[in-house]
Write a protein that holds these residues in place. Structure first.
Motif, short mmCIF file in Angstrom:
data_model
loop_
_atom_site.label_atom_id
_atom_site.label_comp_id
_atom_site.label_asym_id
_atom_site.label_seq_id
_atom_site.Cartn_x
_atom_site.Cartn_y
_atom_site.Cartn_z
N THR A 195 0.83 -1.20 0.00
CA THR A 195 0.00 0.00 0.00
C THR A 195 0.86 1.24 0.00
O THR A 195 0.57 2.23 -0.69
N LEU A 196 1.94 1.20 0.77
CA LEU A 196 2.83 2.35 0.83
C LEU A 196 3.44 2.63 -0.53
O LEU A 196 3.49 3.77 -1.00
N ILE A 197 3.88 1.58 -1.20
CA ILE A 197 4.48 1.77 -2.52
C ILE A 197 3.46 2.34 -3.50
O ILE A 197 3.77 3.21 -4.32
N MET A 198 2.21 1.86 -3.40
CA MET A 198 1.18 2.40 -4.30
C MET A 198 0.99 3.89 -4.09
O MET A 198 0.89 4.64 -5.06
N GLU A 199 0.95 4.30 -2.84
CA GLU A 199 0.81 5.73 -2.57
C GLU A 199 1.98 6.51 -3.12
O GLU A 199 1.82 7.55 -3.75
N LEU A 200 3.19 6.00 -2.91
CA LEU A 200 4.36 6.71 -3.40
C LEU A 200 4.33 6.83 -4.91
O LEU A 200 4.63 7.88 -5.47
N CYS A 201 3.97 5.74 -5.57
CA CYS A 201 3.96 5.78 -7.03
C CYS A 201 2.91 6.71 -7.56
O CYS A 201 3.11 7.37 -8.57
N GLU A 202 1.78 6.77 -6.86
CA GLU A 202 0.73 7.64 -7.37
C GLU A 202 1.12 9.09 -7.27
O GLU A 202 0.63 9.93 -8.01
N ARG A 203 1.98 9.41 -6.32
CA ARG A 203 2.28 10.81 -6.12
C ARG A 203 3.49 11.30 -6.87
O ARG A 203 3.61 12.50 -7.09
N SER A 204 4.40 10.46 -7.25
CA SER A 204 5.56 11.00 -7.95
C SER A 204 6.04 10.04 -9.02
O SER A 204 6.25 8.87 -8.77
N PRO A 205 6.20 10.53 -10.26
CA PRO A 205 6.67 9.66 -11.34
C PRO A 205 8.08 9.15 -11.11
O PRO A 205 8.44 8.06 -11.57
N ALA A 206 8.88 9.88 -10.34
CA ALA A 206 10.24 9.39 -10.05
C ALA A 206 10.17 8.12 -9.22
O ALA A 206 10.88 7.15 -9.47
N ALA A 207 9.25 8.13 -8.26
CA ALA A 207 9.09 6.93 -7.43
C ALA A 207 8.62 5.77 -8.30
O ALA A 207 9.04 4.63 -8.11
N LEU A 208 7.75 6.09 -9.26
CA LEU A 208 7.25 5.05 -10.16
C LEU A 208 8.40 4.37 -10.90
O LEU A 208 8.49 3.15 -10.97
N ARG A 209 9.30 5.19 -11.40
CA ARG A 209 10.43 4.60 -12.13
C ARG A 209 11.28 3.77 -11.19
O ARG A 209 11.76 2.69 -11.53
N HIS A 210 11.47 4.30 -9.97
CA HIS A 210 12.30 3.58 -9.02
C HIS A 210 11.72 2.22 -8.71
O HIS A 210 12.42 1.22 -8.62
N PHE A 211 10.39 2.17 -8.56
CA PHE A 211 9.80 0.91 -8.13
C PHE A 211 9.58 -0.07 -9.27
O PHE A 211 9.20 -1.20 -9.04
N ARG A 212 9.80 0.36 -10.48
CA ARG A 212 9.69 -0.62 -11.56
C ARG A 212 10.72 -1.73 -11.38
O ARG A 212 10.54 -2.84 -11.86
N LYS A 213 11.78 -1.40 -10.63
CA LYS A 213 12.81 -2.41 -10.44
C LYS A 213 12.30 -3.59 -9.63
O LYS A 213 12.82 -4.69 -9.71
N VAL A 214 11.28 -3.34 -8.78
CA VAL A 214 10.88 -4.44 -7.90
C VAL A 214 9.83 -5.33 -8.53
O VAL A 214 9.30 -6.22 -7.87
N VAL A 215 9.49 -5.07 -9.80
CA VAL A 215 8.46 -5.91 -10.43
C VAL A 215 8.82 -7.40 -10.36
O VAL A 215 7.97 -8.22 -10.02
N PRO A 216 10.05 -7.79 -10.66
CA PRO A 216 10.37 -9.22 -10.55
C PRO A 216 10.14 -9.76 -9.14
O PRO A 216 9.63 -10.87 -8.97
N GLN A 217 10.47 -8.95 -8.15
CA GLN A 217 10.26 -9.38 -6.76
C GLN A 217 8.79 -9.63 -6.49
O GLN A 217 8.41 -10.64 -5.89
N LEU A 218 7.93 -8.69 -6.97
CA LEU A 218 6.50 -8.83 -6.76
C LEU A 218 5.97 -10.07 -7.47
O LEU A 218 5.14 -10.80 -6.94
N VAL A 219 6.49 -10.26 -8.70
CA VAL A 219 6.05 -11.42 -9.46
C VAL A 219 6.36 -12.69 -8.69
O VAL A 219 5.56 -13.62 -8.60
N HIS A 220 7.55 -12.69 -8.09
CA HIS A 220 7.97 -13.87 -7.33
C HIS A 220 7.06 -14.11 -6.13
O HIS A 220 6.60 -15.23 -5.87
N ILE A 221 6.73 -13.04 -5.41
CA ILE A 221 5.87 -13.18 -4.23
C ILE A 221 4.51 -13.74 -4.64
O ILE A 221 3.98 -14.67 -4.03
N LEU A 222 3.96 -13.16 -5.71
CA LEU A 222 2.63 -13.60 -6.12
C LEU A 222 2.66 -15.04 -6.58
O LEU A 222 1.75 -15.82 -6.30
N ARG A 223 3.72 -15.38 -7.27
CA ARG A 223 3.81 -16.75 -7.76
C ARG A 223 3.84 -17.73 -6.60
O ARG A 223 3.16 -18.75 -6.61
N THR A 224 4.63 -17.39 -5.56
CA THR A 224 4.67 -18.29 -4.40
C THR A 224 3.30 -18.40 -3.76
O THR A 224 2.86 -19.48 -3.37
#
Lengths: 158, 785
Positions: free
Chosen positions: B197-226
């Motif tokens: 939820t925190l990451i969603m709020e950060l991404c919604e408020r700043s495009p820089a944060a959005l770019r930063h968090f694109r890096k964690v997409v693989p991590q999220l994919v892994h969590i969901l897959r598990t």
């Protein structure tokens, strides 16, 4: 985002209300009566999602009690529907077969440990009872000058 | 001396015992007086009890502002019971608008650093509920420290407090951004949920944060897959789905991260397919996850197969017996219908069935979706369904349904007669709910359809004879009878049964309309004018008409009176001019707003076709490879040029497009293709303002006995020219001269290079699929010079 969470019975009496955005106190009662009216007028076959002003209302009926959650447009309605059921199951665990009476008398318990506005799915089934039961022994040891002694874990404090 | 105060339980009992609202108010007022007295006396022992009662009363809706200072005192006390009630009171009674709220900042700060978990929990809860901007700024460092604590209970709450702080004070994002990535590695579901939820709020408020968090997409994919692949876990599974809430949140975050970003979308594709196929849909929890998956697929750049999967899932939802699921399916299909029109068309029958629902929200959604699905090939069937729905639908939907039907009829009417029939039917069923300009539209339509005058006037006369209460219908009918009364009296019309109508009957009907108390003044005006016009159309003498007109000379309604006086004067003094004045009306020109609307529609169509270049591009490139392009092999595909970036410029080009009747084209039309009755014609237009632009309209007609279906036309031009195809009007040409398909090509030829055009047609005809590729010869020189 959840805007408000209400538990209202069929006669329109509010058993629990939690607002996550400021609403004037006289407007609250108005809101609650309107909401319960629109929920009561629906039959069993109709779906549980209503559009009301700029909220979406998701409601579920348990015996004589309606649990209504008002959300804005971005929420997944079915996940909130599931959340309402989750919440009732938690209450059921805590009170062992919860009834409307329990809700009327113990609503302060939920208020003080519930932080659901931003992440509504925070409490999993076992967490709330664990927290509530964790509180009671803590109280006993934390405040040496507390006025009650040896409270059983489910006795209300007041 | 002071009577022992009531416990909260007892107060609740008393309130429940009150039989009437007045009694309850009495009990509460008495108790509030006690509470106020007790607060004044400052009794520390029972303060928490008094405040608890006050909070209960507040929840029931009574004013409780005098308890605010007590909250502060209770929070400052060292007993847990006091603190608990004090914080609860602060959450409910204090908020940003009262200055008192700043006073608890210090107490919160102390409590946060004390290290006792329940107290920290309470303080964090309160801060996240009512923390104002100043408080958040002051307490941000404390909260940040708590994010790193070992205990999950406090960490969870600290994360949620951080979410609230960011909502209030977006600048604090820099403080809370670094710990997020670290927190994602935790295993505790509560912490994960909060972090997402925190990451969603950060991404919604700043495009820089959005770019930063694109890096964690693989991590999220892994969590969901598990989550999806691990089996039953007692703590977090709900009816067989492991932690659906966490799954839904992760999917939502993936949607935000993958939007408009190719790379992330690609990483997610497999995972989304896996979630979609593996989730158990027998219970609501599974359906909730599936729904979120569908929403995510729709929003990111997903593969085409995945989008089709999403639409199919929605189609399956539509067939489900649970109404909630059908509702969400209809809502999502409505969003999809613009972008994946053909996929949604496949589910049209199911959508139309949903119109019969008894539930109001469902039928409204079904109506909107059905209206969006109408196109030229299914318009007759859809209109029948919609008209049936109009007759039985609840009153609040009638207006929307009626205007929707009229709009769709205007856009897709196959024949004028059908159009008139449809409007007539709408007017008879739901006349009072139509828009005001429906009358004007219908009169204009009838006026324009010369061959249908007799037919329309007969039908309208019959409708009017049955019922004179629907005002729009009465107005149109009166106008028609006035205009075409002679055709009515001739009585022969080959399209409906011949009806012998007497002059007297017609006059009697119009008089009835005039006298009826149901008629609006405007309607009366129509009727009077119609009567007047009939005086020239009818053969008999005009005594009856003159009588009526002279009666209305003294009518109280000024408008009617004026008309009657004028008509009467016409009879008396200017009888020789009467015939000329009351001649048949010429066709009224469609005025301004209509042309603008059409221009807007064609602009929208052009923008849609701009979105359509994405699918037509691969087609175009295949086509070019196939056709071995004209001046040498083309390695690269030809990209249709985007429309002029300035909307003003585009509108200028589009306004040149023939929306109204075509001006005579100086370049002659060309017939380019004929096979078994299917013909293709090209017509050329060179707009004078833009010498480089050539507009070609291809028209496909069918004079054979069999329908032509799935008609697709593709074109290729030499490399130095730019070609853009717009969406065709349809893909079916009915047999025996049915409505032809037209499609517009725009060719930009700035260098005035010789125009060469190769066409490829595919269609089904007489149950065979036909494919033709040919180059257009004899292109007129004026088209490119």
């Amino acid at each position: 985002m959840i805007k408000f969470f209400l538990m209202v019975n069929k006669q329109g009496q509010t058993r629990l209300s939690k607002y996550y955005e400021h609403v004037d106190i006289n407007k609250r009662t108005l809101l609650e009566t309107e909401v319960i009216k629109s929920c009561l007028s629906r039959s069993n076959e109709q779906c549980s999602f209503i559009e009301y002003k700029d909220f979406k209302l998701i409601y579920r009926q348990y015996a004589a009690l309606f649990i209504v959650v008002g959300v804005n447009d971005t929420e997944n309605e079915m996940a909130i529907y599931e959340f309402i059921h989750n919440f009732v199951e938690v209450l059921d665990e805590y009170f062992s077969r919860v009834s409307e009476l329990d809700v009327s008398f113990f609503n302060t318990v939920f208020h003080s440990t519930w932080q659901a506005h931003s992440s509504p799915y925070q409490e999993s089934i076992d967490e709330l009872p664990k927290i509530c039961s964790a509180l009671e022994p803590q109280q006993a040891c934390f405040s040496p000058d507390s006025s009650f002694k040896g409270a059983a874990s489910t006795t209300p404090i007041y | 001396m002071v009577a022992p105060s009531l416990k909260l339980q007892d107060l609740i009992e008393e309130i429940r015992g009150a039989k009437t609202q007045a009694q309850e108010r009495e009990v509460i007022q008495k108790e509030c007086a006690h509470i106020r007295a007790s607060f004044r006396d400052g009794d520390p022992v029972h303060r928490h009890r008094q405040l608890a009662k006050l909070l209960y009363v507040h929840m029931l809706g009574y004013p409780a502002h005098f308890g605010q200072m007590e909250c502060l005192k209770l929070i400052a006390s060292s007993r847990f019971t006091d603190k608990r009630v004090g914080y609860l009171g602060a959450m409910l009674l204090l908020d940003e608008r009262h200055d008192a709220h700043l006073l608890i900042t210090n107490s919160i700060k102390n409590d946060l650093s004390q290290g006792i978990q329940p107290v920290q929990g309470l303080a964090l809860c309160t801060l996240s509920t009512m923390g104002s901007a100043e408080m958040c700024r002051d307490l941000a460092p404390e909260v940040e420290k708590l994010l790193l604590q070992p205990s999950p209970y406090v960490r969870k709450k600290a994360i949620l407090t951080a979410v609230h702080m960011i909502r209030k004070v977006p600048e604090l994002s820099s403080v809370f951004l670094p710990p997020c990535v670290h927190l994602l590695h935790e295993r505790h579901h509560g912490i994960l949920l909060g972090t997402i939820t925190l990451i969603m709020e950060l991404c919604e408020r700043s495009p820089a944060a959005l770019r930063h968090f694109r890096k964690v997409v693989p991590q999220l994919v892994h969590i969901l897959r598990t989550l999806v692949t691990t089996g039953y876990s007692t703590e977090h599974s709900i009816s067989g789905v492991s932690d659906p809430f966490l799954q839904v949140q992760i999917l939502r975050l993936l949607r935000i991260l993958g939007r408009n970003h190719e790379e992330s979308s690609e990483t997610m594709n497999d995972l989304l397919a896996q979630v979609a196929t593996n989730t158990d849909t027998s219970r609501n929890a599974g359906n909730a996850v599936l729904f979120e998956t569908v929403l995510t697929i729709m929003d990111i750049h997903s593969a085409a197969g995945l989008r089709v999967l999403a639409v199919n899932i929605l189609g399956r939802f539509l067939l489900n017996s649970d109404r909630n699921i059908r509702y969400v399916a209809l809502t999502s299909l409505l969003r999809l219908v613009q972008s994946d029109h053909s996929a949604v068309q496949r589910h049209r029958p199911t959508v139309v069935d949903c119109l019969q629902e008894t539930d109001a929200s469902l039928s409204r959604r079904a109506l909107e979706l059905s209206l969006a699905l109408v196109n030229s090939s299914n318009v007759r069937a859809m209109m029948q369904e919609l008209q049936a729905f109009l007759e039985s639908c609840p009153p609040d939907l009638r207006a929307d349904c009626a205007s929707g039907i009229l709009l769709a009829a205007e856009r897709f009417a196959p024949t004028k007669r059908w159009h008139i029939d449809t409007i007539l039917h709408v007017l008879t069923t739901a006349g009072t709910h139509v828009r005001d300009d429906a009358v004007a539209n219908l009169t204009q339509l009838i006026g324009g359809a010369q061959e249908l005058h007799a037919y329309s006037v007969h039908r309208l006369y019959n409708a009017l004879a049955e019922d004179i209460s629907q005002q729009p219908l009465v107005q149109v009918a009166a106008w028609c009878i006035g205009e075409y009364g002679d055709l009515l009296l001739e009585g022969n019309c080959e399209e409906i049964e011949p009806l012998q109508v007497d002059e007297e009957e017609v006059l009697a009907l119009l008089e009835k309309v005039l006298q009826s108390h149901m008629s609006l003044p405007a309607t009366r005006g129509y009727a009077l004018t119609a009567l007047m016009k009939l005086s020239t159309r009818l053969q008999g003498d005009n005594n009856r008409i003159r009588q009526v007109v002279s009666i209305y000379r003294s009518c109280l309604d000024v408008e009617l009176q004026q008309r009657a006086v004028e008509y009467d004067t016409l009879f008396r003094k200017y009888d020789h001019m009467r015939a000329a004045i009351l001649e048949k009306m010429p066709l009224v020109e469609r005025d301004g707003p209509q042309a603008d609307e059409e221009a807007k529609e064609s602009k929208e169509a052009a923008q849609l076709s701009e979105a359509a270049p994405a699918p037509t591009e691969p087609q175009a490139s295949q086509l070019l490879d196939l056709l071995d392009l004209l001046d040498g092999a083309s390695g690269d595909a030809q990209h249709p040029p985007p429309l002029d970036p300035s909307p003003g410029g585009a509108l200028v080009y589009l306004l040149d497009l023939p929306c109204a009747p075509l001006p005579p084209a100086p370049i002659p039309d060309l017939k380019v293709f004929e096979r078994e009755g299917v013909q293709l014609n090209l017509s050329f237009i060179r707009p004078p303002e833009n010498p480089a632009l050539l507009l070609i309209t291809i028209t496909a007609t069918n004079s054979s006995e069999g329908d032509v279906t799935n008609f697709i036309c593709q074109a290729a031009v030499p490399k130095s020219l730019q070609l853009q195809l717009q969406a065709p009007s349809g893909n079916t040409v009915p047999a025996r001269g049915g409505l032809p398909i037209t499609q517009l090509f725009r060719i930009l030829n700035p260098n005035k290079a010789p125009l060469r055009l190769k066409l490829r047609l595919t269609y089904n005809h007489f149950h065979q699929s036909v494919q033709e590729i040919f180059e257009v010869n004899n292109l007129p020189v004026e088209s490119w010079q």
